[in-house]
Structure formats: C-alpha cells, structure tokens
Design an enzyme around this catalytic site. Structure first.
Site, PDB file in Angstrom:
ATOM      1  N   ASN A 264       0.858  -1.196   0.000  1.00  9.80           N
ATOM      2  CA  ASN A 264       0.000   0.000   0.000  1.00  9.80           C
ATOM      3  C   ASN A 264       0.891   1.243   0.000  1.00  9.80           C
ATOM      4  OD1 ASN A 264       0.441   0.892   2.844  1.00  9.80           O
ATOM      5  ND2 ASN A 264      -0.430  -1.125   3.251  1.00  9.80           N
TER       6      ASN A 264
ATOM      7  N   ASP B 172      -5.607  -5.941   4.866  1.00  8.88           N
ATOM      8  CA  ASP B 172      -6.724  -6.724   5.391  1.00  8.88           C
ATOM      9  C   ASP B 172      -6.694  -8.160   4.855  1.00  8.88           C
ATOM     10  OD1 ASP B 172      -7.841  -4.761   7.007  1.00  8.88           O
ATOM     11  OD2 ASP B 172      -8.751  -3.771   5.270  1.00  8.88           O
TER      12      ASP B 172
ATOM     13  N   LYS C 182       8.931 -17.689  -8.964  1.00  8.87           N
ATOM     14  CA  LYS C 182       8.363 -16.566  -9.706  1.00  8.87           C
ATOM     15  C   LYS C 182       7.257 -17.066 -10.654  1.00  8.87           C
ATOM     16  CE  LYS C 182       9.543 -12.884 -12.860  1.00  8.87           C
ATOM     17  NZ  LYS C 182      10.500 -12.389 -13.840  1.00  8.87           N
TER      18      LYS C 182
ATOM     19  N   LYS D 224     -15.031   1.729  14.156  1.00  7.25           N
ATOM     20  CA  LYS D 224     -13.766   1.043  14.477  1.00  7.25           C
ATOM     21  C   LYS D 224     -13.377   1.260  15.935  1.00  7.25           C
ATOM     22  CE  LYS D 224     -12.018   1.054   9.747  1.00  7.25           C
ATOM     23  NZ  LYS D 224     -11.276   1.717   8.699  1.00  7.25           N
TER      24      LYS D 224
ATOM     25  N   LYS E 188     -13.136  -2.122  18.023  1.00  3.53           N
ATOM     26  CA  LYS E 188     -11.776  -2.560  18.370  1.00  3.53           C
ATOM     27  C   LYS E 188     -11.429  -2.222  19.819  1.00  3.53           C
ATOM     28  CE  LYS E 188     -10.361  -2.269  13.533  1.00  3.53           C
ATOM     29  NZ  LYS E 188      -9.261  -2.470  12.597  1.00  3.53           N
TER      30      LYS E 188
HETATM   31  O1  PMT Z   1       2.594   6.267   6.440  1.00  5.08           O
HETATM   32  P1  PMT Z   1       2.094   7.579   5.862  1.00  5.08           P
HETATM   33  O2  PMT Z   1       2.460   7.730   4.398  1.00  5.08           O
HETATM   34  O3  PMT Z   1       2.524   8.762   6.694  1.00  5.08           O
HETATM   35  O4  PMT Z   1       0.489   7.559   5.890  1.00  5.08           O
HETATM   36  C1  PMT Z   1      -0.187   7.609   7.107  1.00  5.08           C
HETATM   37  C2  PMT Z   1      -1.430   6.690   7.108  1.00  5.08           C
HETATM   38  C3  PMT Z   1      -2.419   7.154   6.075  1.00  5.08           C
HETATM   39  C4  PMT Z   1      -1.022   5.239   6.827  1.00  5.08           C
HETATM   40  C5  PMT Z   1      -2.039   6.792   8.567  1.00  5.08           C
HETATM   41  O5  PMT Z   1      -2.390   8.127   8.818  1.00  5.08           O
HETATM   42  C6  PMT Z   1      -3.245   5.887   8.736  1.00  5.08           C
HETATM   43  O6  PMT Z   1      -4.377   6.237   8.449  1.00  5.08           O
HETATM   44  N1  PMT Z   1      -3.012   4.633   9.244  1.00  5.08           N
HETATM   45  C7  PMT Z   1      -4.023   3.576   9.361  1.00  5.08           C
HETATM   46  C8  PMT Z   1      -4.115   2.795   8.083  1.00  5.08           C
HETATM   47  C9  PMT Z   1      -5.147   1.691   8.182  1.00  5.08           C
HETATM   48  O7  PMT Z   1      -4.814   0.530   8.020  1.00  5.08           O
HETATM   49  O8  PMT Z   1      -6.358   2.090   8.486  1.00  5.08           O
HETATM   50  P2  PMT Z   1      -7.658   1.122   8.624  1.00  5.08           P
HETATM   51  O9  PMT Z   1      -8.780   2.074   8.774  1.00  5.08           O
HETATM   52  O10 PMT Z   1      -7.669   0.148   7.517  1.00  5.08           O
HETATM   53  O11 PMT Z   1      -7.429   0.333   9.979  1.00  5.08           O
HETATM   54  C10 PMT Z   1      -7.939   0.759  11.229  1.00  5.08           C
HETATM   55  C11 PMT Z   1      -6.952   0.458  12.338  1.00  5.08           C
HETATM   56  O12 PMT Z   1      -6.803  -0.957  12.504  1.00  5.08           O
HETATM   57  C12 PMT Z   1      -5.553   1.025  12.105  1.00  5.08           C
HETATM   58  O13 PMT Z   1      -5.059   1.501  13.327  1.00  5.08           O
HETATM   59  C13 PMT Z   1      -4.765  -0.208  11.619  1.00  5.08           C
HETATM   60  O14 PMT Z   1      -3.395  -0.099  11.996  1.00  5.08           O
HETATM   61  C14 PMT Z   1      -5.445  -1.346  12.348  1.00  5.08           C
HETATM   62  N2  PMT Z   1      -5.459  -2.631  11.598  1.00  5.08           N
HETATM   63  C15 PMT Z   1      -6.027  -2.710  10.362  1.00  5.08           C
HETATM   64  C16 PMT Z   1      -6.065  -3.911   9.704  1.00  5.08           C
HETATM   65  C17 PMT Z   1      -5.532  -5.058  10.331  1.00  5.08           C
HETATM   66  N3  PMT Z   1      -5.540  -6.236   9.724  1.00  5.08           N
HETATM   67  N4  PMT Z   1      -4.975  -4.959  11.549  1.00  5.08           N
HETATM   68  C18 PMT Z   1      -4.937  -3.773  12.192  1.00  5.08           C
HETATM   69  O15 PMT Z   1      -4.435  -3.682  13.315  1.00  5.08           O
END
Ligand code: PMT
Length: 396
Positions: A206, A275, A285, A333, A337
């Site tokens: 990503n 996810d 490969k 969330k 969570k």
């Molecule tokens: O790294 P940069 O370029 O500075 O960009 C920053 C950012 C956009 C990555 C950051 O600001 C941000 O939004 N991070 C969260 C990204 C994310 O995965 O968001 P989400 O809404 O999909 O997940 C919600 C939360 O659950 C997040 O805290 C994530 O870390 C956590 N998560 C998500 C999926 C997963 N399988 N396990 C998790 O723990």
C-alpha cells in the site's frame, strides 16, 4: 530552569548560520558556550560567537596554562546539551569512533548528556557509505541527528547536505528540553505498510510511507517514553533512541506487536495493515502465460481488534484511513476494536493521508467527543496524539 547549551562548530561554510542559532538560543534564555574547531575559525571568527553568547569561545585544547581547569572536562560537566552544527563528515567519523584529537571531539567523549548533531556537507560525502555507517553508529548510541536539508550547496551542486535553517535547529533543541510527559512509560508504535507476498519477487502493498508513525515514535521519544517502533515498509529513516523492529507482512507485524504487548502502557497503531494476504504465495516466480491471473486472498488477522480483546490497563489508539463517511466509519472502528481514541484521516483529501508530510485528522474519543484539527505537519499531529495519550495515562 536555566539550560546550558554547548555548541560545537566544525569547519563548514554553514558555520555562519550557527551564529543565528547561538543568538536565538541565547534570546530564549539559555546559557550558551561555543567550542570551535581550528577549521571552523577559517569560516567565522570566534569573536562573533563571543559577542553573541557573552562567553569566551574555546578552540585550543591547551590554551590557557595559567588558568588550567581541564577545559574539556569542565565544559562537558557544565553542559546540559551539546549541539554540533555544522558537523562535517570528518567530525562524524571521529565522534563515531571515539577519536579525541582536539578540544571538541575530546569534550564529546567526556560528555554523557544528550548530543544533537546537524550534519552539513556535499551530497556525495553525505551519501557515502562511510558517512552513513558513522551516522548509524551515532544514532544507535542515542545521539540525535538532524537530517540535512536539500537545496543549493556551497560546492555549486544541488542536493541533500544543507544545514537546516536556524529556526529548525532551535526547534529541535526545544524538543529535547520539552517536558518529559511520558517518562517511565513504554509505548509501542506501529508504522508503514505491510507487504504481502505473491511470489518471491512480487507483493501486495500500500501507499504508506511510514511518515505518520515515525513522527509519533519520535514525539514519544522526545516525551521521555521507552519506545518500540514496529515498522512495515517505509520510505523514511527510522528515528533514533528507540527499539526498531522491522517486519514485512501483517502476520509478522502481529507477532512483533503481541510479543511486546504485555509490557507496554500504550499502543498507537498507525500502520497500514493489509486486510487480506495471498492464500498460497508461489514458491517460484509466477511465469507470464494466460491473459488473466487470479489470486486467492485470505483475511489477515485484525491486530488492533485482537489487542482490544487482550487489553488490561493499556491505552489503545487506532487510526482510521477513510475515503468517505469518515467520522461514522472511524467511530465504528473505535467501538468494535475497543480503543481509547481513534485518529480519523480522510486519505483522499489534499495534504492528508499517505505519503505526504502533512495530515488533516480528527480525534474521536469513547465519550463521543470529536476534535477536528486543521492541516498540520505530521510531526505536529504526532505531538497532539502523544499529549492525549499522556493525558489518558495520567501523566498530564
Ligand atoms: O505512512 P504515511 O504515508 O505517513 O500515511 C499515514 C497513514 C495514512 C497510513 C495513517 O495516517 C493511517 O491512516 N493509518 C491507518 C491505516 C489503516 O490501516 O487504516 P484502517 O482504517 O484500515 O485500519 C484501522 C486500524 O486498525 C488502524 O489503526 C490499523 O493499523 C489497524 N489494523 C487494520 C487492519 C488489520 N488487519 N490490523 C490492524 O491492526
């Protein structure tokens, strides 16, 4: 409290900028003393620093036999902070290897407090593996390194190597003296993006650069916390003064986070965790053949959700990267969570989200209160997040 700041000036053209640094620090109320190397006095007169700081400037190791007080020891004992600016490649090499062949390097060796170094030099010299290795050694010892700026250089080229502006150097000094609102606390920060292999050469990734999470980790270190930074793929240099754990996939990140979780006071998850992962990555490969290729994906564990079920006294902070219905999705969330607060960012807004140095975020708490922040640097947002975390930990 009066701060004693000892500035070491080495022989680079940017030495003239440090006159302003000394002046600003002095005006902010600090006591400032200056050591110059013999090469530095080729660029700026010691008298200039003497007039600015109101203190004698030291250059010679054995200058004043009549008034003998082992200068390097007395200056090292006097200082609360040593700032070396500009720091040449030669100085970095000597400091990294404990060489003490003049007053400045000897004082550095005799000093056991915080050192802040602002390197400035030609880009090739900065990028040289020798210089980079020396910087790594210094960082591993807890020395703070202020990254050089990019722009026109004295040697007529353009690139990374400029001394940052005096105002930025002084801001770094301020941070070092900032109240240690997280002292005695251990904070786990996740950053960057996970990488999910397709085959040995390809992956699903990503756009996370790691900037947001690295700034949070840096702010936590500045606030006096013991910090563990678990990082996926990132484009920026890890901060110094913390435990850095590099991971690739979501499964590896989960393992690293769970192994630290029992011992931490708070977790701030800014990592962009995939996810889904490829169910069965190919061992070799994948060869190009058919017109279409189907990958079967399987759900990754939700690390933060798992922490939410395991948590005892830990504070849990999550991020929500959204493209629509920002507050609603983020709130969902937060509850699902079991978080203490969530930082919601609209990753499609200009100057926010992935890759850029700024962000636009809202902090939502369990009681439903929402704080909306204007566009600000990720460093400034990180400080807000750290302040709110310290507050929940009863440190403010
Ligand atoms: O790294 P940069 O370029 O500075 O960009 C920053 C950012 C956009 C990555 C950051 O600001 C941000 O939004 N991070 C969260 C990204 C994310 O995965 O968001 P989400 O809404 O999909 O997940 C919600 C939360 O659950 C997040 O805290 C994530 O870390 C956590 N998560 C998500 C999926 C997963 N399988 N396990 C998790 O723990």
């Amino acid at each position: 409290m009066q701060r004693n700041i000892l500035i070491g000036v080495t022989g680079g053209i940017a030495a003239y900028k440090v006159v302003e640094v000394a002046s600003r620090l002095k005006k902010s109320g600090a006591n400032v003393k200056v050591i110059m190397t013999k090469h530095a006095v080729e660029f700026v007169s010691p008298r200039t620093f003497q007039e600015i700081t109101g203190n004698a400037v030291s250059v010679e190791m054995f200058a004043d036999a009549a008034n003998f007080n082992v200068a390097h020891i007395s200056l090292a004992n006097w200082a609360d902070l040593m700032l070396i600016a500009p720091a040449t490649a030669n100085f970095l090499a000597k400091a990294a290897h404990g060489i003490a062949d003049d007053l400045l390097t000897t004082t550095v060796l005799a000093f056991d407090g915080q050192i802040l170094i602002a390197p400035a030099m030609n880009t090739k010299m900065f990028d040289n593996p020798a210089t980079q290795a020396n910087l790594s050694i210094l960082k591993a010892r807890g020395v703070k390194i202020l990254e050089p700026a990019t722009g026109e250089l004295a040697c007529g080229t353009s690139g990374k190597g400029r001394l940052p502006e005096p105002v930025e150097i002084c801001a770094e000094v301020e941070k070092i003296f900032a109240p240690k609102i997280l002292s005695g606390k251990k904070i786990l920060v996740t950053a960057g993006g996970t990488v999910e292999p397709i085959d040995p050469v390809r992956y699903i990734g990503n756009r996370s650069s790691g900037r947001m999470g690295y700034e949070i980790a840096k702010a936590a270190v500045n606030a006096g916390a013991d910090v563990v930074l678990v990082s996926g793929k990132a484009d920026v240099e890890p901060p110094s003064g913390l435990k850095f754990v590099k991971v690739e996939s979501a499964l590896e990140m989960r393992e690293a986070v769970l192994s630290e979780f029992a011992t931490v006071d708070a977790v701030i998850m800014s990592a962009a965790v995939a996810d889904y992962r490829v169910k069965s990555p190919a061992a070799q490969k994948i060869k190009k053949s058919a017109d279409t290729l189907t990958l079967e994906l399987i759900k990754n564990p939700d690390i933060l959700r798992e922490l939410g079920t395991l948590k005892k006294s830990q504070i849990l902070v999550g991020f929500a990267a959204e493209t629509q219905n920002i507050l609603d999705y983020a709130n969902k969330k937060l509850v699902e969570k079991n978080l203490d607060f969530i930082v919601a960012n609209d990753v499609t807004a200009e100057g926010a989200g992935f890759g850029v140095a700024t962000n636009i975020a809202s902090i939502i708490r369990r009681n439903g209160s929402v704080e909306n922040f204007p566009k600000m640097s990720k460093a400034a947002l990180a400080e807000k997040i750290i302040e709110r975390t310290a507050n929940l930990l009863g440190k403010l």
